[in-house]
Design a protein around this motif. Structure first.
Motif, PDB file in Angstrom:
ATOM      1  N   PRO A  44       0.840  -1.211   0.000  1.00  0.00           N
ATOM      2  CA  PRO A  44       0.000   0.000   0.000  1.00  0.00           C
ATOM      3  C   PRO A  44       0.870   1.254   0.000  1.00  0.00           C
ATOM      4  O   PRO A  44       1.888   1.325   0.695  1.00  0.00           O
ATOM      5  N   TRP A  45       0.454   2.246  -0.765  1.00  0.00           N
ATOM      6  CA  TRP A  45       1.258   3.457  -0.933  1.00  0.00           C
ATOM      7  C   TRP A  45       1.262   4.341   0.308  1.00  0.00           C
ATOM      8  O   TRP A  45       2.229   5.071   0.557  1.00  0.00           O
ATOM      9  N   GLN A  46       0.215   4.308   1.119  1.00  0.00           N
ATOM     10  CA  GLN A  46       0.086   5.243   2.228  1.00  0.00           C
ATOM     11  C   GLN A  46       1.258   5.188   3.217  1.00  0.00           C
ATOM     12  O   GLN A  46       1.842   6.232   3.545  1.00  0.00           O
ATOM     13  N   PRO A  47       1.657   4.018   3.728  1.00  0.00           N
ATOM     14  CA  PRO A  47       2.812   4.003   4.653  1.00  0.00           C
ATOM     15  C   PRO A  47       4.123   4.404   3.972  1.00  0.00           C
ATOM     16  O   PRO A  47       4.987   5.003   4.607  1.00  0.00           O
ATOM     17  N   ILE A  48       4.246   4.085   2.675  1.00  0.00           N
ATOM     18  CA  ILE A  48       5.458   4.482   1.959  1.00  0.00           C
ATOM     19  C   ILE A  48       5.526   5.995   1.835  1.00  0.00           C
ATOM     20  O   ILE A  48       6.595   6.601   1.964  1.00  0.00           O
ATOM     21  N   SER A 230      24.932  10.181   7.086  1.00  0.00           N
ATOM     22  CA  SER A 230      24.755   8.729   6.947  1.00  0.00           C
ATOM     23  C   SER A 230      23.299   8.319   7.148  1.00  0.00           C
ATOM     24  O   SER A 230      22.745   7.551   6.351  1.00  0.00           O
ATOM     25  N   THR A 231      22.669   8.839   8.204  1.00  0.00           N
ATOM     26  CA  THR A 231      21.279   8.480   8.474  1.00  0.00           C
ATOM     27  C   THR A 231      20.374   8.892   7.323  1.00  0.00           C
ATOM     28  O   THR A 231      19.500   8.135   6.888  1.00  0.00           O
ATOM     29  N   GLY A 232      20.598  10.099   6.800  1.00  0.00           N
ATOM     30  CA  GLY A 232      19.795  10.562   5.673  1.00  0.00           C
ATOM     31  C   GLY A 232      19.943   9.661   4.461  1.00  0.00           C
ATOM     32  O   GLY A 232      18.970   9.385   3.754  1.00  0.00           O
ATOM     33  N   LEU A 233      21.159   9.173   4.227  1.00  0.00           N
ATOM     34  CA  LEU A 233      21.397   8.316   3.070  1.00  0.00           C
ATOM     35  C   LEU A 233      20.692   6.967   3.235  1.00  0.00           C
ATOM     36  O   LEU A 233      20.066   6.468   2.290  1.00  0.00           O
ATOM     37  N   TRP A 234      20.754   6.394   4.443  1.00  0.00           N
ATOM     38  CA  TRP A 234      20.145   5.070   4.630  1.00  0.00           C
ATOM     39  C   TRP A 234      18.634   5.140   4.534  1.00  0.00           C
ATOM     40  O   TRP A 234      18.013   4.244   3.927  1.00  0.00           O
ATOM     41  N   ILE A 235      18.002   6.136   5.118  1.00  0.00           N
ATOM     42  CA  ILE A 235      16.534   6.216   5.018  1.00  0.00           C
ATOM     43  C   ILE A 235      16.115   6.549   3.592  1.00  0.00           C
ATOM     44  O   ILE A 235      15.021   6.163   3.149  1.00  0.00           O
ATOM     45  N   LEU A 236      16.972   7.250   2.852  1.00  0.00           N
ATOM     46  CA  LEU A 236      16.689   7.510   1.442  1.00  0.00           C
ATOM     47  C   LEU A 236      16.717   6.201   0.650  1.00  0.00           C
ATOM     48  O   LEU A 236      15.843   5.965  -0.209  1.00  0.00           O
ATOM     49  N   TYR A 237      17.689   5.337   0.926  1.00  0.00           N
ATOM     50  CA  TYR A 237      17.753   4.035   0.263  1.00  0.00           C
ATOM     51  C   TYR A 237      16.506   3.201   0.575  1.00  0.00           C
ATOM     52  O   TYR A 237      15.932   2.552  -0.305  1.00  0.00           O
ATOM     53  N   ILE A 238      16.101   3.202   1.836  1.00  0.00           N
ATOM     54  CA  ILE A 238      14.923   2.424   2.230  1.00  0.00           C
ATOM     55  C   ILE A 238      13.688   2.916   1.495  1.00  0.00           C
ATOM     56  O   ILE A 238      12.900   2.132   0.941  1.00  0.00           O
ATOM     57  N   PHE A 239      13.497   4.238   1.473  1.00  0.00           N
ATOM     58  CA  PHE A 239      12.337   4.811   0.806  1.00  0.00           C
ATOM     59  C   PHE A 239      12.329   4.480  -0.682  1.00  0.00           C
ATOM     60  O   PHE A 239      11.315   4.039  -1.242  1.00  0.00           O
ATOM     61  N   CYS A 240      13.476   4.684  -1.338  1.00  0.00           N
ATOM     62  CA  CYS A 240      13.548   4.442  -2.784  1.00  0.00           C
ATOM     63  C   CYS A 240      13.387   2.953  -3.112  1.00  0.00           C
ATOM     64  O   CYS A 240      12.864   2.612  -4.177  1.00  0.00           O
ATOM     65  N   ALA A 241      13.824   2.077  -2.203  1.00  0.00           N
ATOM     66  CA  ALA A 241      13.645   0.642  -2.432  1.00  0.00           C
ATOM     67  C   ALA A 241      12.176   0.250  -2.397  1.00  0.00           C
ATOM     68  O   ALA A 241      11.759  -0.719  -3.055  1.00  0.00           O
ATOM     69  N   LEU A 242      11.363   0.994  -1.658  1.00  0.00           N
ATOM     70  CA  LEU A 242       9.936   0.674  -1.523  1.00  0.00           C
ATOM     71  C   LEU A 242       9.074   1.302  -2.616  1.00  0.00           C
ATOM     72  O   LEU A 242       7.925   0.883  -2.806  1.00  0.00           O
ATOM     73  N   ILE A 243       9.601   2.298  -3.307  1.00  0.00           N
ATOM     74  CA  ILE A 243       8.792   3.043  -4.282  1.00  0.00           C
ATOM     75  C   ILE A 243       8.168   2.149  -5.348  1.00  0.00           C
ATOM     76  O   ILE A 243       6.956   2.242  -5.614  1.00  0.00           O
ATOM     77  N   PRO A 244       8.909   1.264  -6.014  1.00  0.00           N
ATOM     78  CA  PRO A 244       8.262   0.427  -7.045  1.00  0.00           C
ATOM     79  C   PRO A 244       7.120  -0.430  -6.505  1.00  0.00           C
ATOM     80  O   PRO A 244       6.107  -0.629  -7.193  1.00  0.00           O
ATOM     81  N   PHE A 245       7.247  -0.916  -5.276  1.00  0.00           N
ATOM     82  CA  PHE A 245       6.193  -1.737  -4.690  1.00  0.00           C
ATOM     83  C   PHE A 245       4.928  -0.913  -4.431  1.00  0.00           C
ATOM     84  O   PHE A 245       3.812  -1.385  -4.628  1.00  0.00           O
ATOM     85  N   GLY A 246       5.118   0.326  -3.986  1.00  0.00           N
ATOM     86  CA  GLY A 246       3.964   1.184  -3.749  1.00  0.00           C
ATOM     87  C   GLY A 246       3.284   1.619  -5.032  1.00  0.00           C
ATOM     88  O   GLY A 246       2.049   1.626  -5.123  1.00  0.00           O
ATOM     89  N   LEU A 247       4.060   1.967  -6.049  1.00  0.00           N
ATOM     90  CA  LEU A 247       3.477   2.369  -7.330  1.00  0.00           C
ATOM     91  C   LEU A 247       2.818   1.186  -8.039  1.00  0.00           C
ATOM     92  O   LEU A 247       1.813   1.357  -8.748  1.00  0.00           O
ATOM     93  N   LEU A 248       3.386   0.008  -7.854  1.00  0.00           N
ATOM     94  CA  LEU A 248       2.769  -1.184  -8.426  1.00  0.00           C
ATOM     95  C   LEU A 248       1.365  -1.376  -7.878  1.00  0.00           C
ATOM     96  O   LEU A 248       0.431  -1.731  -8.624  1.00  0.00           O
ATOM     97  N   ASP A 249       1.188  -1.117  -6.597  1.00  0.00           N
ATOM     98  CA  ASP A 249      -0.135  -1.223  -5.976  1.00  0.00           C
ATOM     99  C   ASP A 249      -1.111  -0.241  -6.623  1.00  0.00           C
ATOM    100  O   ASP A 249      -2.280  -0.575  -6.867  1.00  0.00           O
ATOM    101  N   ILE A 250      -0.644   0.966  -6.931  1.00  0.00           N
ATOM    102  CA  ILE A 250      -1.512   1.983  -7.541  1.00  0.00           C
ATOM    103  C   ILE A 250      -1.874   1.609  -8.979  1.00  0.00           C
ATOM    104  O   ILE A 250      -3.051   1.609  -9.370  1.00  0.00           O
TER     105      ILE A 250
END
Length: 328
Positions: A44-48, A230-250
């Protein structure tokens, strides 16, 4: 520093091409696996999107902090310009009967040696910077040559051979040059050739140069805190890794849209977020000799021209010209 009105879209894409290509490849792999296996791993896109908001806030903080470092660096070197002109004027307006023109010339030349030595100190490599090989500076061959030649050829023209040789044993040459200025002023004052007012004023100006050197060294030698970067980079990686899964749902739920659209839209979103992060990343260190840094070579050359013209010299170096839109 880039001095044209805008970077072209192509230059921007080339500068950030890795995130664009990796985003495209990653999104394509996700959709291909989905197409082959028919396993519905859409999220689901909402938590992403909530994670995306957190990433946006973090990137905003990082970019604001990085810009503050760059702007502070530019203000410091603007003050170097002003105080250098004031110092030269103070030296040149000393009574002729008290000090010879040669002494005035050597004092101003010593100041130029300090300026150029400080410039080269700011160009030294730090482990947290993005410095690449000098030969990668393809757009600015003159600046590449300056880096290759190093400090000594530039400062040697403004110092005596004896003083230059004595400076070689020190780790921080700009500091020692300012010390030599103070020693020379003290000698002149003790000989009765310098009034008390001028003595105090010139020492205050040298104190200003020490302050400015310390400010610019603080930015150079103290990185943007690594925990934030470093923290900003890791959370950016996590977010970008989830993007295709969220858009696929849409896209999967829409009858008008096809799940293959996940690839281009994921690529664009991933690229944009990493582009913003990269801008902040390269703004953290304004003296690392990158193409968007404070142009301290051009600033130093402008001061050099002003002071030598004040001395009435004729063999003055030319203005540091922009090359391919870049001023270094």
């Amino acid at each position: 520093m880039y001095i044209k009105r805008y970077y072209s879209l192509w230059m921007t894409v080339v500068w950030s091409k890795k995130s664009l290509l990796y985003g495209l490849l990653y999104s394509a792999i996700i959709i291909l696996v989905y197409e082959i296996t028919k396993i519905n791993f859409a999220l689901p896109w909402q938590p992403i999107s909530v994670i995306g908001v957190a990433v946006a806030f973090f990137l905003s903080f990082k970019n604001n902090s990085s810009y503050d470092r760059t702007w502070e660096a530019r203000k410091i070197w603007g003050k170097v310009i002003n105080d250098s002109r004031t110092f030269a004027t103070a030296v040149l307006t000393m009574p002729v009967q008290d000090t010879s023109h040669e002494w005035k010339k050597s004092t101003i030349h010593r100041h130029l040696a300090w300026l150029l030595a400080l410039k080269h100190n700011m160009r030294k490599v730090r482990t947290w910077e993005h410095n690449g090989p000098i030969d990668k500076l393809v757009f600015t061959p003159s600046f590449r040559k300056e880096c290759e030649d190093g400090m000594e050829p530039e400062i040697s023209q403004y110092l005596s051979a004896c003083e230059l040789n004595d400076l070689r044993k020190f780790s921080n040459i700009p500091t020692q040059i300012l010390k030599n200025q103070s020693v020379e002023l003290e000698r002149l004052y003790n000989d009765g050739q310098l009034s008390e007012y001028k003595h105090v004023w010139l020492h205050q100006l040298i104190g200003n140069f020490y302050d400015l050197q310390g400010m610019t060294e603080r930015i150079k030698n103290f990185p943007f805190p690594r925990q934030y970067a470093s923290t900003g980079l890791w959370i950016l990686y996590i977010f970008c890794a989830l993007i295709p899964f969220g858009l696929l749902d849409i896209f999967e739920q829409s009858q008008e849209l096809h799940h293959w659209l996940t690839i281009p839209f994921s690529t664009i979103i991933i690229w944009l977020f990493f582009l913003v992060d990269r801008i902040g990343d390269y703004s953290e260190n304004p003296f690392e000799a990158a193409y968007n840094d404070v142009p301290i070579s051009s600033i130093s050359r402008a001061i050099e021209i002003d002071l030598r013209e004040m001395l009435g010299e004729t063999n003055i170096p030319p203005v540091y010209a922009a090359e391919n839109g870049f001023l270094m």
